[in-house]
Design a protein around this motif. Structure first.
Motif, mmCIF file in Angstrom:
data_model
loop_
_atom_site.group_PDB
_atom_site.id
_atom_site.type_symbol
_atom_site.label_atom_id
_atom_site.label_comp_id
_atom_site.label_asym_id
_atom_site.label_seq_id
_atom_site.Cartn_x
_atom_site.Cartn_y
_atom_site.Cartn_z
ATOM 1 N N LEU A 19 0.859 -1.179 0.000
ATOM 2 C CA LEU A 19 0.000 0.000 0.000
ATOM 3 C C LEU A 19 0.897 1.232 0.000
ATOM 4 C CD1 LEU A 19 -2.731 -1.023 2.625
ATOM 5 C CD2 LEU A 19 -3.115 -0.598 0.192
ATOM 6 N N ASN A 20 0.476 2.259 -0.711
ATOM 7 C CA ASN A 20 1.240 3.499 -0.725
ATOM 8 C C ASN A 20 0.943 4.264 0.546
ATOM 9 O OD1 ASN A 20 1.870 6.393 -1.321
ATOM 10 N ND2 ASN A 20 2.482 5.521 -3.298
ATOM 11 N N THR A 21 2.016 4.630 1.257
ATOM 12 C CA THR A 21 1.826 5.257 2.573
ATOM 13 C C THR A 21 1.257 6.657 2.477
ATOM 14 O OG1 THR A 21 4.109 6.042 2.495
ATOM 15 C CG2 THR A 21 3.698 3.914 3.564
ATOM 16 N N THR A 22 1.315 7.276 1.299
ATOM 17 C CA THR A 22 0.804 8.643 1.168
ATOM 18 C C THR A 22 -0.586 8.698 0.563
ATOM 19 O OG1 THR A 22 1.834 8.862 -1.028
ATOM 20 C CG2 THR A 22 3.138 9.518 0.905
ATOM 21 N N ASN A 23 -1.045 7.601 0.030
ATOM 22 C CA ASN A 23 -2.341 7.609 -0.647
ATOM 23 C C ASN A 23 -3.098 6.327 -0.313
ATOM 24 O OD1 ASN A 23 -4.434 8.439 -2.292
ATOM 25 N ND2 ASN A 23 -3.499 7.646 -4.171
ATOM 26 N N SER A 24 -3.326 6.110 0.994
ATOM 27 C CA SER A 24 -3.943 4.850 1.424
ATOM 28 C C SER A 24 -5.197 5.054 2.242
ATOM 29 C CB SER A 24 -2.929 4.040 2.252
ATOM 30 O OG SER A 24 -2.520 4.820 3.370
ATOM 31 N N ASN A 25 -5.823 6.237 2.073
ATOM 32 C CA ASN A 25 -7.021 6.486 2.856
ATOM 33 C C ASN A 25 -8.306 6.335 2.064
ATOM 34 O OD1 ASN A 25 -6.655 8.636 1.232
ATOM 35 N ND2 ASN A 25 -6.780 10.213 2.832
ATOM 36 N N ASN A 26 -8.193 5.717 0.911
ATOM 37 C CA ASN A 26 -9.394 5.471 0.106
ATOM 38 C C ASN A 26 -9.988 4.136 0.519
ATOM 39 O OD1 ASN A 26 -11.407 5.424 -1.766
ATOM 40 N ND2 ASN A 26 -10.087 5.770 -3.554
ATOM 41 N N PHE A 27 -10.734 4.166 1.632
ATOM 42 C CA PHE A 27 -11.246 2.929 2.223
ATOM 43 C C PHE A 27 -12.325 2.265 1.359
ATOM 44 C CE2 PHE A 27 -10.200 5.555 6.108
ATOM 45 C CZ PHE A 27 -8.928 5.042 6.224
#
Length: 725
Positions: free
Chosen positions: A608-616
């Protein structure tokens, strides 16, 4: 994309209530489950040992501060026979010691009189050591009665079994005082018996002396009465007179018997010679001639009668001669018979004379007997007086001869020595008591901890509680005595598996993909989701270990990090700078660009990309299912590292997209209610739960419980040959 995924019917979970012994009611119930008890002790061994050690230490401290009591012993033995220099049958018979006598002496030793004598003889009421031990607050002398009560308070006397030995014990907080008082009581008992024996013997001698004076007078009076009666009855020696009279009577009786025999013989002869056919008559030659003449004349007369008439002179002369012969025969027979009768008369007179003599002798003997009766009575009285006097005289001589030889009927065979160790408190009792209390407390503590513990402990318990099978139990490597294991590092578990493929841990991981038949004919699933009830249960480490194990075995594997919040897989591999799962699902990157190869095993990892991983929402969309279907064509095994099922909503949706789901349960940590909730939520999301995976199982405790890793470890400990690559 075709999202058709083969689903397996999962068993519905149920809750099996454990029995008090740890054995579930679903299986064979035991009264005492030894395996469960052993596991309980092993799990809490250090805490239990610490508690036992602490209680024993407190017990020993209590022993050190407890008041010490010392006990001194004196052993006395009772003599079983009277100790006398001069012995008599009566003395020995009256003084044999029996069992009740021993019990009586025990009570004598406990009597106030013995304690009082001990106080007086040893002056215990003024002894400084005795007063200090018994009455520490005062140094003033005590009264004899008070000291006697103190002596009796610490005194104990008992018989030793069924023997004639008596054990006298005295307790005091001063060891020297205990020995002193015990010896004082024993000496008072023995000395008192000697003094009592001397006093009793003096009294006996005085009594015997007085009695002998009286008996001597009785003997003299009795002998004087015998002498006076003998003189008065003119009996010089009644025994000799009796003998002469009896001899005379015996001789007369003998003569009487002979005379009676002669009389009977004469009477017999007289009876036999009565008439003409008597023996005397028949034996007489004269009578025989006369009988021949009579016979001749009778024959001649018969001849003449037939031929001559009654008046013929020859016939008349013959008849006259016959009558004369007959008369002479009768006269001769009468003369012979009269001689026999004379013998009868003479014998009868002799019998009468002897009988008269017997009557006189009997009268004299009777008179002598009447006189001897009274004399014998007087002599018996005299003899009785002499015997009684002699008996008392013998006893008097014995008492005089044994005066001064008195001794106690009990001997001291072991005097009290100053004790070195206290008898109370007993250090062994303290130790055993402290150990017993510690063990009970430790077991109680373990049971209390076990009661509070709400986690899964064994495969059997997990299967009975959930209704699901346990695919594998992964041991805690730190409990396997592996010196090169680096606990606490992100890749410590996957790295250990890669470098220790022959270890029991590696075997337990292999059992997971073996159960799913990965890379084999009839493979059950290609996408496997790993989730847990709550965080920190070891699902990420399990997922990485599973992927590496399958990849090292030649399987094409892909690990996808689906935990958008923690990104455990991404952080463990040190990824996150490039594109990841969200970028692939969003179309911002291709799968080939996002996948990273694990150099240790050759497995592929989609981080997972640590900067763009909030798209649940995108992760739980149909695009994820399509991605999984696309990957199935290229990989034998696709492992999804899914977030915990209870706190993360999308975790349950992602789990439903996998062919099967493995629920990770941390050994003895995951609460059963949370496990039940996770299973319920996953079933509501239509997730296909294939089974459970127990993690971080203590290898030592599992060995005690008989878990499968115990056999793995035993096998690999014997065969260290590396597995073929």
């Amino acid at each position: 994309m075709n999202l058709g995924v083969q689903h397996f019917e999962a068993q519905q979970p149920y809750e099996a209530k454990p029995s008090p012994t740890g054995q579930a009611h679903g299986g064979g119930e035991k009264f005492i489950d030894l395996a469960w008890l052993t596991a309980l002790i092993w799990r809490h061994k250090w805490l239990m040992l610490g508690l036992v050690g602490g209680i024993v230490a407190l017990t020993m401290i209590a022993y050190l501060f407890a008041e010490k009591v010392y006990e001194a012993n004196v052993i006395l033995a009772l003599d079983r026979s009277e100790q006398q220099i001069v012995r008599t049958a009566q003395t020995n018979r009256d003084n044999v010691i029996d069992s009740p006598a021993v019990d009586t002496e025990v009570q004598v030793l406990l009597s106030p009189e013995i304690a009082r004598n001990a106080v007086i003889r040893s002056r215990l009421n003024t002894d400084a050591a005795f007063l200090k031990a018994k009455v520490p607050d005062t140094t003033a002398p005590l009264s004899v009665e008070a000291a006697t009560n103190l002596v009796r308070s610490g005194l104990k006397v008992e018989r030793k079994g069924l023997s004639y030995a008596i054990n006298l014990r005295y307790k005091s907080n001063d060891p020297e005082v205990s020995a002193m008082v015990a010896n004082a009581v024993a000496d008072a008992y023995v000395g008192g018996q000697v003094q009592a024996a001397q006093t009793a013997r003096g009294s006996d001698i005085q009594m015997l002396r007085s009695r002998l004076d009286q008996l001597r007078g009785d003997v003299l009076r009795a002998e004087a009465a015998v002498a006076q009666y003998r003189a008065r009855a003119d009996l010089v020696s009644i025994s000799d007179d009796d003998t002469i009279a009896q001899q005379e009577l015996s001789t007369l009786n003998t003569e009487l018997a002979a005379a009676k025999a002669d009389l009977a013989a004469a009477q017999g002869r007289a009876s036999a010679n009565a008439g003409e056919n008597g023996s005397v008559v028949n034996s007489s030659p004269v009578i025989s001639d006369l009988r021949r003449q009579v016979a001749t004349l009778e024959q001649k007369l018969a001849e003449q009668t037939s031929s001559l008439g009654p008046a013929h002179p020859d016939r008349v002369r013959t008849e006259a001669n016959l009558a004369a012969a007959r008369t002479a025969l009768q006269r001769e027979v009468a003369r012979a018979s009269s001689g026999v009768g004379q013998d009868v008369r003479v014998a009868s007179q002799r019998v009468g004379a002897i009988q008269g003599a017997i009557g006189g002798a009997r009268g004299r003997l009777l008179a002598g007997n009447n006189a001897s009766v009274r004399l014998a009575e007087l002599e018996r009285v005299a003899e009785s007086s002499r015997q009684l006097y002699q008996t008392f005289l013998d006893r008097y001589r014995v008492q005089l001869a044994t005066r001064g030889t008195e001794k106690s009927k009990a001997d001291i065979i072991s005097r009290a020595q100053t004790p070195r160790l206290p008898s109370s408190p007993d250090i062994l009792v303290y130790m055993i008591g402290g150990l017993a209390i510690g063990i009970v407390a430790a077991v109680g503590l373990a049971l209390a901890l076990e009661w509070r513990e709400n986690g899964i402990r064994t495969r059997t318990e997990a299967e009975e509680f959930t209704g699901l099978k346990v695919i594998s139990s992964l041991p805690d490597i730190a409990t396997m005595d592996e010196p090169d294991f680096r606990k606490g590092e992100p890749l410590s578990v996957p790295d250990f598996l890669a470098t220790h493929r022959e270890s029991p841990f590696a075997e337990t991981v292999r059992s997971i993909w073996t159960a799913l038949r990965i890379g084999q004919k009839g493979q059950l699933a290609k996408t496997v989701g790993l989730t847990s009830s709550i965080p920190d249960e070891g699902k990420t480490s399990t997922a990485m270990a599973l992927v590496r194990s399958a990849a090292l075995a030649g399987r094409r594997t892909l690990l996808i990090d689906c935990d958008l919040r923690r990104m455990g897989t991404t952080h463990a591999f040190g990824l996150g700078e490039g594109p990841g799962l969200v970028e692939v699902l969003s179309g911002l990157s291709t799968l080939k660009e996002a996948v990273v190869v694990d150099q240790s095993s050759g497995a592929h990892v989609l981080p997972l990309n640590t900067t763009n991983s909030n798209n649940f929402d995108i992760v739980q969309s149909d695009m994820t299912a399509a991605l999984l279907d696309h990957c199935k064509a290229f990989y034998d095994l696709i492992v999804l590292d899914i977030a915990p099922a209870i706190p993360v909503a999308e975790a349950r949706a992602v789990a439903a997209m996998a062919d099967v789901v493995l629920l990770v349960v941390r050994w003895r940590t995951t609460p059963k209610p949370l496990l039940k909730t996770a299973l319920r939520e996953l079933h509501r999301a239509d997730a296909n739960i294939f089974g459970l995976v127990l993690t971080q199982v203590d290898a030592r405790s599992a060995a005690v419980l008989g878990e499968d890793m115990a056999y793995y470890q035993y096998y690999y400990a014997r065969d260290k040959a590396p597995l073929p690559v």
